[in-house]
Design a protein around this motif. Structure first.
Motif, PDB file in Angstrom:
ATOM      1  N   THR A 160      -6.957  39.261  55.960  1.00 49.60           N
ATOM      2  CA  THR A 160      -6.017  39.932  55.054  1.00 49.60           C
ATOM      3  C   THR A 160      -5.660  41.309  55.585  1.00 49.60           C
ATOM      4  O   THR A 160      -6.542  42.169  55.718  1.00 49.60           O
ATOM      5  CB  THR A 160      -6.630  40.073  53.650  1.00 49.60           C
ATOM      6  N   PRO A 161      -4.390  41.580  55.908  1.00 47.19           N
ATOM      7  CA  PRO A 161      -3.990  42.920  56.340  1.00 47.19           C
ATOM      8  C   PRO A 161      -4.147  43.923  55.198  1.00 47.19           C
ATOM      9  O   PRO A 161      -3.760  43.647  54.053  1.00 47.19           O
ATOM     10  CB  PRO A 161      -2.515  42.750  56.727  1.00 47.19           C
ATOM     11  N   PHE A 185     -11.615  40.611  57.354  1.00 44.92           N
ATOM     12  CA  PHE A 185     -12.040  39.228  57.599  1.00 44.92           C
ATOM     13  C   PHE A 185     -13.222  38.919  56.688  1.00 44.92           C
ATOM     14  O   PHE A 185     -14.214  39.663  56.690  1.00 44.92           O
ATOM     15  CB  PHE A 185     -12.431  39.024  59.066  1.00 44.92           C
ATOM     16  N   LEU A 186     -13.122  37.820  55.951  1.00 47.69           N
ATOM     17  CA  LEU A 186     -14.154  37.506  54.960  1.00 47.69           C
ATOM     18  C   LEU A 186     -14.597  36.056  55.051  1.00 47.69           C
ATOM     19  O   LEU A 186     -13.790  35.152  55.308  1.00 47.69           O
ATOM     20  CB  LEU A 186     -13.633  37.758  53.542  1.00 47.69           C
ATOM     21  N   PHE A 215     -11.461  29.685  50.133  1.00 48.16           N
ATOM     22  CA  PHE A 215     -11.163  30.600  49.033  1.00 48.16           C
ATOM     23  C   PHE A 215      -9.870  31.342  49.348  1.00 48.16           C
ATOM     24  O   PHE A 215      -9.231  31.080  50.368  1.00 48.16           O
ATOM     25  CB  PHE A 215     -12.322  31.582  48.835  1.00 48.16           C
ATOM     26  N   THR A 216      -9.474  32.252  48.480  1.00 47.55           N
ATOM     27  CA  THR A 216      -8.303  33.074  48.759  1.00 47.55           C
ATOM     28  C   THR A 216      -8.691  34.546  48.761  1.00 47.55           C
ATOM     29  O   THR A 216      -9.612  34.967  48.061  1.00 47.55           O
ATOM     30  CB  THR A 216      -7.182  32.854  47.732  1.00 47.55           C
ATOM     31  N   ALA A 217      -7.981  35.338  49.565  1.00 44.00           N
ATOM     32  CA  ALA A 217      -8.169  36.784  49.625  1.00 44.00           C
ATOM     33  C   ALA A 217      -6.783  37.413  49.665  1.00 44.00           C
ATOM     34  O   ALA A 217      -6.083  37.309  50.682  1.00 44.00           O
ATOM     35  CB  ALA A 217      -8.994  37.184  50.847  1.00 44.00           C
ATOM     36  N   THR A 218      -6.369  38.026  48.572  1.00 45.14           N
ATOM     37  CA  THR A 218      -4.998  38.503  48.390  1.00 45.14           C
ATOM     38  C   THR A 218      -4.975  40.009  48.197  1.00 45.14           C
ATOM     39  O   THR A 218      -5.636  40.532  47.293  1.00 45.14           O
ATOM     40  CB  THR A 218      -4.356  37.831  47.161  1.00 45.14           C
TER      41      THR A 218
END
Length: 307
Positions: A99-100, A108-109, A146-149
């Protein structure tokens, strides 16, 4: 263009790809090719490639003192049409989220740990100025799929995912409904409101008003309802006129007029397209896709149409 591969994980602003011909790198750059990677557009216009050991690793991977194989990254500079090696990721991972951040760094996750040890809770940040990866705090649970927003306030919303299992297979009891926020200012995580039910392999789309639309996913079955995350309250809600989707919106595109176009694949190879209007919270059916497809892509064009 660097080939294609169907996405394995879902993370804001990135797409996974596989190189068609390694010789392509030799033609336009001196850097070694990456058989498979995640590509992230940086704030300065360069593109960061990090490898995915599920499909192969960028050449010259090394071994850390702890024994975990590290993954060098590659930077592409469009101004000079050149590739160059960058720093190595701390952990060798795949099915992770990239995710920027607002300051130009990349978060980074999670993801699947190298060596088939299961999902990870760890995170790391990449700094384009130093070309180095540094550790962040850890999430409350290991997560993959998963999601990272990134939210408008710069924080990153992490939702759902799978906390155990083998690659794409997740035991029902290990599917998560929890959500947490990453704060770049403190480099740490804090819990936020949970989703009404667990889900993984879903999508998350940031709307123009700052809310996050959660689409589809799986949790032992494929019928999942849409959700809205409200950053001001830290809670999830169900939009009025909500509906269920089969498997979870194959593609979702935020249109210029704030509506969301999504396509889904139903039973018996049945394809549909719907519009979601955040101003009314309502769903409406739109034109039917002429071709049944899965694993495709949707691109918003400058004139407002979607390819």
């Amino acid at each position: 263009m660097l080939g294609s591969h169907s996405p394995v994980g879902r993370s804001g602003g990135t797409r996974r790809a596989g190189l068609i011909l390694p010789i392509l790198f030799a033609i336009i750059a001196s850097a070694a090719p990456a058989p498979a990677f995640v590509a992230t557009l940086l704030k300065d216009g360069r593109v960061l490639f990090t490898d995915d050991p599920n499909y192969g690793a960028i050449e010259d991977s090394s071994v850390s003192q702890a024994g975990s194989r590290m993954s060098p990254s590659v930077l592409f500079d469009p101004s000079g049409n050149r590739f160059s090696y960058s720093g190595a990721m701390i952990y060798h991972r795949y099915n992770y989220a990239a995710t920027p951040l607002l300051d130009g760094r990349v978060l980074f996750l999670g993801g699947w740990a190298d060596g088939n040890t299961g999902p990870m809770a760890t995170g790391e940040r990449y700094d384009p100025a130093t070309r180095r990866f540094t550790p962040t705090g850890s999430m409350s649970s290991p997560r993959m799929h998963f999601t990272a927003t990134r939210l408008l306030n710069g924080k990153v919303l992490v939702t759902g995912g799978c906390s155990a299992g083998m690659s794409d297979l997740c035991p029902p009891e290990k599917i998560l409904k929890t959500a947490e926020l990453y704060d770049p200012a403190t480099n740490s995580f804090e819990m936020t409101g949970s989703m009404p039910s667990p889900r993984y392999q879903h999508r998350a789309l940031l709307l123009h008003d700052g809310k996050v639309l959660i689409l589809g996913g799986h949790a032992g079955c494929v019928n999942r309802r849409f959700l809205l995350y409200h950053p001001d309250t830290g809670r999830f809600s169900t939009p009025p006129g909500n509906r269920e989707v089969w498997g979870g919106a194959d593609e979702a595109t935020l249109l210029k007029d704030d509506r969301v176009l999504f396509t889904e694949v139903g039973p018996l190879l049945h394809a549909e397209a719907w519009l979601y209007d955040p101003s009314t919270g309502r769903f409406s059916e739109t034109g039917i896709p002429t071709v049944y497809r899965t694993g495709g892509s949707a691109t918003l064009l400058k004139d407002g149409r979607v390819l």
